[in-house]
Write a protein that holds these residues in place. Structure first.
Motif, mmCIF file in Angstrom:
data_model
loop_
_atom_site.group_PDB
_atom_site.id
_atom_site.type_symbol
_atom_site.label_atom_id
_atom_site.label_comp_id
_atom_site.label_asym_id
_atom_site.label_seq_id
_atom_site.Cartn_x
_atom_site.Cartn_y
_atom_site.Cartn_z
ATOM 1 N N THR A 187 -3.794 -2.325 -14.013
ATOM 2 C CA THR A 187 -5.207 -2.471 -13.690
ATOM 3 C C THR A 187 -5.809 -3.596 -14.517
ATOM 4 O O THR A 187 -5.122 -4.240 -15.306
ATOM 5 N N THR A 201 0.864 -1.177 0.000
ATOM 6 C CA THR A 201 0.000 0.000 0.000
ATOM 7 C C THR A 201 0.899 1.224 0.000
ATOM 8 O O THR A 201 1.793 1.333 0.844
ATOM 9 N N ALA A 249 -15.906 -1.348 -6.095
ATOM 10 C CA ALA A 249 -15.405 -2.473 -5.303
ATOM 11 C C ALA A 249 -13.931 -2.725 -5.644
ATOM 12 O O ALA A 249 -13.505 -2.442 -6.759
ATOM 13 N N PRO A 250 -13.178 -3.264 -4.687
ATOM 14 C CA PRO A 250 -11.772 -3.624 -4.973
ATOM 15 C C PRO A 250 -11.714 -4.758 -5.992
ATOM 16 O O PRO A 250 -12.697 -5.451 -6.236
ATOM 17 N N ARG A 283 -7.753 4.685 -3.407
ATOM 18 C CA ARG A 283 -8.575 5.587 -2.607
ATOM 19 C C ARG A 283 -8.105 7.010 -2.853
ATOM 20 O O ARG A 283 -6.909 7.258 -2.990
ATOM 21 N N ARG A 308 -5.208 -3.535 -6.539
ATOM 22 C CA ARG A 308 -6.362 -4.052 -5.795
ATOM 23 C C ARG A 308 -7.395 -2.951 -5.623
ATOM 24 O O ARG A 308 -8.561 -3.143 -5.886
ATOM 25 N N GLU A 309 -6.928 -1.782 -5.130
ATOM 26 C CA GLU A 309 -7.848 -0.661 -4.971
ATOM 27 C C GLU A 309 -7.091 0.660 -4.957
ATOM 28 O O GLU A 309 -5.882 0.694 -4.701
ATOM 29 N N LEU A 325 -13.149 5.111 -1.913
ATOM 30 C CA LEU A 325 -12.765 4.109 -2.904
ATOM 31 C C LEU A 325 -13.083 4.612 -4.305
ATOM 32 O O LEU A 325 -14.181 5.110 -4.559
ATOM 33 N N SER A 359 -3.356 0.275 -3.314
ATOM 34 C CA SER A 359 -3.058 -1.026 -2.712
ATOM 35 C C SER A 359 -3.071 -2.096 -3.787
ATOM 36 O O SER A 359 -3.845 -2.016 -4.742
ATOM 37 N N ARG A 391 -16.866 -1.876 -12.760
ATOM 38 C CA ARG A 391 -16.642 -1.481 -11.360
ATOM 39 C C ARG A 391 -16.746 0.036 -11.176
ATOM 40 O O ARG A 391 -16.296 0.570 -10.176
ATOM 41 N N TRP A 418 -15.401 2.576 -12.999
ATOM 42 C CA TRP A 418 -14.282 3.423 -13.423
ATOM 43 C C TRP A 418 -14.572 4.028 -14.791
ATOM 44 O O TRP A 418 -15.276 3.442 -15.610
#
Length: 123
Positions: free
Chosen positions: A64, A34, A116-117, A106, A103-104, A112, A89, A73, A75
């Motif tokens: 990604t 992270t 979702a991650p 923020r 993963r994600e 977020l 992360s 998701r 984006w």
């Protein structure tokens, strides 16, 4: 002539397949990372998008999912903008480069990006 056409089709089908790779080949599931940094570029491209960000003067890249998965998701091409402060992360690359599987993300407020991650097996 017919065999030449079939061979050309087979070759054309193999080229995109070679661009896609398994998570486990390049990324270590036991090496989560992270980082906080500033977005310098976001590429919403196939076969995988790329987030480029600066962490204390070091360039990092996060691979990604494909744009079709990112869209599912929540984006868009403008989800991340240069100059934006983010916390990213994911899983570090096996070769130790400043490269990771995302993963994600923020934003500066801790929200977020997306809905979702992502997991290790997401398309």
């Amino acid at each position: 002539m017919r065999y030449l056409a079939l061979a050309s089709l087979a070759l054309a089908a193999a080229i995109p397949a070679s661009a896609h790779h398994s998570f486990a080949v390049y990324f270590d599931p036991d090496a989560p990372v992270t980082l906080e940094g500033t977005v310098t570029a976001f590429r919403f491209t196939n076969p995988h998008g790329t987030l480029v960000f600066d962490v204390d003067g070091e360039e990092w890249r996060a691979e990604t999912n494909a744009p079709v998965v990112l869209r599912r998701r929540g984006w868009t091409r403008t989800s991340l903008r240069p100059g934006q402060h983010v916390t990213v992360s994911g899983w570090r690359s096996r070769d130790g480069r400043n490269y990771m599987r995302l993963r994600e993300v923020r934003d500066e407020q801790g929200n977020l990006v997306g809905t979702a991650p992502f997991g290790q097996n997401d398309g």
